[in-house]
Design a protein around this motif. Structure first.
Motif, mmCIF file in Angstrom:
data_model
loop_
_atom_site.group_PDB
_atom_site.id
_atom_site.type_symbol
_atom_site.label_atom_id
_atom_site.label_comp_id
_atom_site.label_asym_id
_atom_site.label_seq_id
_atom_site.Cartn_x
_atom_site.Cartn_y
_atom_site.Cartn_z
ATOM 1 N N TYR A 102 30.337 -21.682 96.772
ATOM 2 C CA TYR A 102 29.950 -22.510 95.631
ATOM 3 C C TYR A 102 28.846 -21.861 94.783
ATOM 4 N N LEU A 103 28.134 -20.898 95.333
ATOM 5 C CA LEU A 103 26.983 -20.316 94.628
ATOM 6 C C LEU A 103 27.377 -19.591 93.337
ATOM 7 N N PRO A 104 28.376 -18.683 93.333
ATOM 8 C CA PRO A 104 28.758 -18.053 92.056
ATOM 9 C C PRO A 104 29.253 -19.064 91.031
ATOM 10 N N SER A 105 29.989 -20.089 91.493
ATOM 11 C CA SER A 105 30.474 -21.122 90.567
ATOM 12 C C SER A 105 29.310 -21.904 89.968
ATOM 13 N N LEU A 106 28.321 -22.247 90.808
ATOM 14 C CA LEU A 106 27.131 -22.946 90.316
ATOM 15 C C LEU A 106 26.383 -22.088 89.301
ATOM 16 N N CYS A 120 25.907 -23.171 85.354
ATOM 17 C CA CYS A 120 24.583 -23.355 84.749
ATOM 18 C C CYS A 120 24.385 -22.437 83.556
ATOM 19 N N ILE A 121 24.995 -21.261 83.568
ATOM 20 C CA ILE A 121 24.939 -20.396 82.392
ATOM 21 C C ILE A 121 25.635 -21.068 81.207
ATOM 22 N N THR A 122 26.812 -21.635 81.455
ATOM 23 C CA THR A 122 27.533 -22.320 80.378
ATOM 24 C C THR A 122 26.778 -23.557 79.910
ATOM 25 N N LEU A 123 26.225 -24.328 80.851
ATOM 26 C CA LEU A 123 25.428 -25.497 80.486
ATOM 27 C C LEU A 123 24.193 -25.073 79.683
ATOM 28 N N LEU A 142 18.075 -19.961 87.645
ATOM 29 C CA LEU A 142 18.286 -18.621 87.109
ATOM 30 C C LEU A 142 19.405 -18.609 86.077
ATOM 31 N N GLY A 143 20.491 -19.325 86.349
ATOM 32 C CA GLY A 143 21.586 -19.406 85.388
ATOM 33 C C GLY A 143 21.165 -20.041 84.079
ATOM 34 N N LEU A 144 20.365 -21.102 84.151
ATOM 35 C CA LEU A 144 19.898 -21.779 82.939
ATOM 36 C C LEU A 144 19.018 -20.863 82.091
ATOM 37 N N PHE A 145 18.105 -20.134 82.738
ATOM 38 C CA PHE A 145 17.179 -19.291 81.973
ATOM 39 C C PHE A 145 17.855 -18.034 81.429
ATOM 40 N N LEU A 146 18.850 -17.532 82.131
ATOM 41 C CA LEU A 146 19.540 -16.330 81.665
ATOM 42 C C LEU A 146 20.548 -16.622 80.556
ATOM 43 N N SER A 147 20.934 -17.857 80.402
ATOM 44 C CA SER A 147 22.075 -18.213 79.562
ATOM 45 C C SER A 147 21.940 -17.771 78.113
ATOM 46 N N SER A 148 20.766 -17.933 77.529
ATOM 47 C CA SER A 148 20.615 -17.680 76.089
ATOM 48 C C SER A 148 19.844 -16.413 75.774
ATOM 49 N N VAL A 149 19.646 -15.535 76.753
ATOM 50 C CA VAL A 149 18.873 -14.317 76.501
ATOM 51 C C VAL A 149 19.584 -13.417 75.493
ATOM 52 N N PHE A 150 20.876 -13.182 75.698
ATOM 53 C CA PHE A 150 21.581 -12.234 74.821
ATOM 54 C C PHE A 150 21.610 -12.701 73.366
ATOM 55 N N PRO A 151 22.098 -13.907 73.046
ATOM 56 C CA PRO A 151 22.113 -14.301 71.627
ATOM 57 C C PRO A 151 20.729 -14.377 71.007
#
Length: 507
Positions: free
Chosen positions: A346-350, A354-357, A406-415
């Motif tokens: 479940y960890l990679p899916s989570l 969170c990146i998409t969220l 980590l997924g939440l904070f990494l999500s918008s770094v690139f744009p």
């Protein structure tokens, strides 16, 4: 009002091209995430070993880097950009349709290489065109763009899941190690790192029983409206041969910008001495430098330093996305946590959820918060998440919390980084190719590097590596802020476009 009236007007004037670029990025996401879950079924289809089939990842990723670089060469012509997007989006549908007929791993690798070229071109051109249209307002639209790639990346595994084989899809009477738990093998497969599956031996001969072909054909059908949307945009712009369309008297925003740019370039050719003086003082040489590479002496050292800092930051942050999603399962099932295979899966899916969220949340946030501020909080949050994971590495609950954070904070770094860097460089679209290519290289190289470190130093090095990279990325961002303050064109980067102020060009 939550939405600025002028920005809404600009969005309405560019509604069709904006939605088209967003939809093309959905194709990119759809194509980037299907390979991992379907790899075991593709192994059966091609009668190849696990070590051989994992090199298909490399073919796709390497050609994605090549496509990203080539995509930047089409910057000058909107017609050529749209034509390339049409070909690439159509190619992705064709790739999905052809994959079920690839019965040799070499043929499959070639097909995925073609898909990688298409994906790389889409990545660069879509980012570049949105920056050109919206310029200082591009941050929010780039956030939406990268939400669509996340949405496509979430959708393709969901489409494939009902058609994946529950048992070994090559029927054999042999009893071999590792064939009893296919879900564990799927989660253990990491792109660009075939060594981690070398201890699994699966049968290579026998009749193949798999229904994964239906998943690829469904994805091909879902993607078909995307090239249609690009074709309609080409038709609306009058770019389809033999299908002339009468244009209205008013030019769209990007057409008007192109006309203004052409006028300025013609004037520059007639008045090189004025152009050279303006290049040095006002930063117009940035456009000449990155697009024509004629006058490197006119560019200040900060121009190169900004490109280098931004590229290395994205090299590390996108690399973290790739290595964390690839190795968090391996880290979780080994000591000291020793999670059950199903729970660790479940960890990679989570992480990706969170990146998409996070990208969805970043859309309204980026409208109110400048990219520089968003980047600061993202990089600080990324470092804090890794430190939290490292300090509580014996806690299963902390691993799930840290992964989500980590997924939440990494999500918008690139744009955000793309918008901020182009802001510093006056929105010429020059940095886009450099940043996209650097991000892709980081995702490929760091997965190989982390895999080698974990194999030699143990699973604990996984979090140490993440902490080191995140702190280094934050340090480089501080350096980028310093460059922001000393760069000649100013912190905002919003210098007048050439041709927008006629008095500036009068002798």
């Amino acid at each position: 009002m939550w939405w600025d009236v002028n920005l809404l007007t600009l969005f309405r004037r560019n509604l069709q091209p904006t939605i088209t670029y967003w939809s093309v990025f959905f194709s990119f996401g759809l194509c980037i995430a299907f390979l991992g879950p379907t790899l075991l079924d593709l192994r059966c289809q091609t009668h190849s070993s696990l070590q051989d089939i994992t090199w298909v990842f490399f073919a796709q990723q390497f050609c994605l880097l090549v496509g990203s670089t080539l995509g930047g060469t089409f910057k000058k012509s909107l017609k050529l950009c749209l034509f390339i997007l049409f070909i690439c989006s159509l190619t992705i549908s064709l790739v999905f349709a052809i994959i079920p007929f690839c019965e040799h791993v070499g043929v499959l690798a070639m097909v995925m290489a073609v898909a990688g070229l298409a994906m790389g071109s889409i990545d660069t051109i879509s980012n570049m065109q949105l920056v050109k249209i919206y310029q200082q307002d591009s941050a929010v639209f780039l956030q939406v763009l990268h939400f669509f790639v996340g949405f496509g990346a979430l959708l393709s595994p969901l489409i494939a899941d009902p058609f994946l084989s529950d048992t070994n899809c090559i029927q054999s009477n042999e009893t071999l190690n590792g064939s009893s738990n296919l879900e564990h093998i799927r989660n253990s497969i990491v792109p660009h790192h075939p060594v981690n599956v070398s201890h699994y031996v699966l049968p290579l001969k026998g009749p193949v029983l798999t229904n994964v072909s239906y998943a690829f054909w469904i994805m091909a059908a879902i993607n078909l409206p995307v090239p249609v949307a690009v074709f309609l945009l080409m038709y609306q712009k009058g770019m389809v041969p033999g299908c002339g369309r009468r244009r209205g008297s008013l030019l769209s925003a990007d057409e008007l910008a192109m006309e203004t740019q052409k006028e300025a370039e013609i004037y520059d050719e007639k008045n090189p001495e004025i152009h050279e003086e303006y290049s040095y003082k006002e930063g117009h040489g940035v456009h000449l430098l990155c697009c024509q590479s004629k006058r490197f002496g006119n560019a200040p050292y900060t121009f190169f330093a900004i490109h280098a800092c931004s590229a290395v930051i994205l090299f590390m942050t996108d690399g973290i996305v790739g290595e964390y999603s690839g190795f968090v399962y391996t880290y979780a099932v080994e000591e000291p946590l020793s999670l059950a295979h199903k729970t660790a899966g479940y960890l990679p899916s989570l992480f990706w959820a969170c990146i998409t969220l996070g990208r969805l949340i970043s859309i309204p946030v980026s409208y109110k918060v400048p990219p520089r501020t968003m980047l600061f909080f993202n990089l600080v949050g990324m470092s804090a998440s890794f430190l939290f994971l490292l300090l509580s590495q014996n806690s299963i609950l902390s691993l799930f919390i840290g992964t989500a954070s980590l997924g939440l904070f990494l999500s918008s770094v690139f744009p955000s980084m793309l918008a901020y860097t182009e802001d510093l460089l006056s929105y010429k679209g020059c940095a886009t190719t450099v940043l996209v290519t650097a991000a892709g290289m980081g995702e490929m190289v760091l997965q190989i590097l982390v895999g080698m470190v974990m194999q030699t130093q143990g699973s604990h090095s996984f979090l140490v590596f993440g902490v080191s990279l995140s702190i280094l990325a934050l340090s480089l961002f501080v350096m980028l802020l310093v460059l922001d303050n000393i760069h000649p064109i100013g912190a905002s980067g919003k210098t007048p476009e050439p041709g927008s102020d006629p008095d500036r060009y009068q002798q």
